[in-house]
Design an enzyme around this catalytic site. Sequence first.
Site, PDB file in Angstrom:
ATOM      1  N   ASP A 145      -2.628 -11.857  52.558  1.00 12.66           N
ATOM      2  CA  ASP A 145      -3.733 -11.702  51.619  1.00 12.66           C
ATOM      3  C   ASP A 145      -4.419 -13.054  51.463  1.00 12.66           C
ATOM      4  O   ASP A 145      -3.785 -14.102  51.606  1.00 12.66           O
ATOM      5  CB  ASP A 145      -3.217 -11.218  50.257  1.00 12.66           C
ATOM      6  CG  ASP A 145      -2.757  -9.764  50.294  1.00 12.66           C
ATOM      7  OD1 ASP A 145      -3.293  -8.988  51.101  1.00 12.66           O
ATOM      8  OD2 ASP A 145      -1.867  -9.412  49.495  1.00 12.66           O
TER       9      ASP A 145
ATOM     10  N   ASP B 220      -7.464  -4.172  52.473  1.00  4.56           N
ATOM     11  CA  ASP B 220      -7.433  -3.654  51.098  1.00  4.56           C
ATOM     12  C   ASP B 220      -8.835  -3.262  50.642  1.00  4.56           C
ATOM     13  O   ASP B 220      -9.015  -2.257  49.957  1.00  4.56           O
ATOM     14  CB  ASP B 220      -6.880  -4.703  50.126  1.00  4.56           C
ATOM     15  CG  ASP B 220      -5.437  -5.082  50.410  1.00  4.56           C
ATOM     16  OD1 ASP B 220      -4.701  -4.270  51.003  1.00  4.56           O
ATOM     17  OD2 ASP B 220      -5.046  -6.203  50.028  1.00  4.56           O
TER      18      ASP B 220
END
Length: 179
Positions: free
Chosen positions: A131, A147
């Site tokens: 991330d 995401d």
Amino acid sequence: TKFLVARNNLNNNKPTLKIKLLSLVGIVFMVVADQFIKHLVNLYLKPVGSVVVIPKILSFTYLENDGAMLGMMGGKTLTMTIAAVACVCIILFVIFSGKVKFGVDYCCIVFMAAGGLGNIIDRITLGYVIDYIELVFVDFYVFNFADCLVTFAAFVMIFYQIYLVVKESKQKKEKQKNG
């Protein structure tokens, strides 16, 4: 005549083989983009940890997420991988079964499949998801392009369903008013 055939195929809304293949190409393109971005993040962002892009708004912050979104189920990589693979298999089945008409919902599930696959690749190859996008102003969790694909598709699908319900309700009221 090709235009008329394509137009008729869109009117009956059943996805053709061509649409299914284009969907597959789109999924592959989005997964490759996700993996390329994560490669760059691993190469350039991981060594420095975090880079402020827009002060107090946006930072790129390297994070290895071994759980689900918002850090839930941390350390449950195998469980998350199995769940994600099952979800993506179901989504791919729905896309290629022809059960969903071509339109907003169909496009949304294509985006969801791509996002899911992008994160599955990380979980299988790395044991965690990379991330890197951090919205500093909301003190939110760190997330990635995959995401974004899943979240965007879910929001569009929800708002589209609300739109359809409102539209149907207005049509019923109009029909009652005129009939």
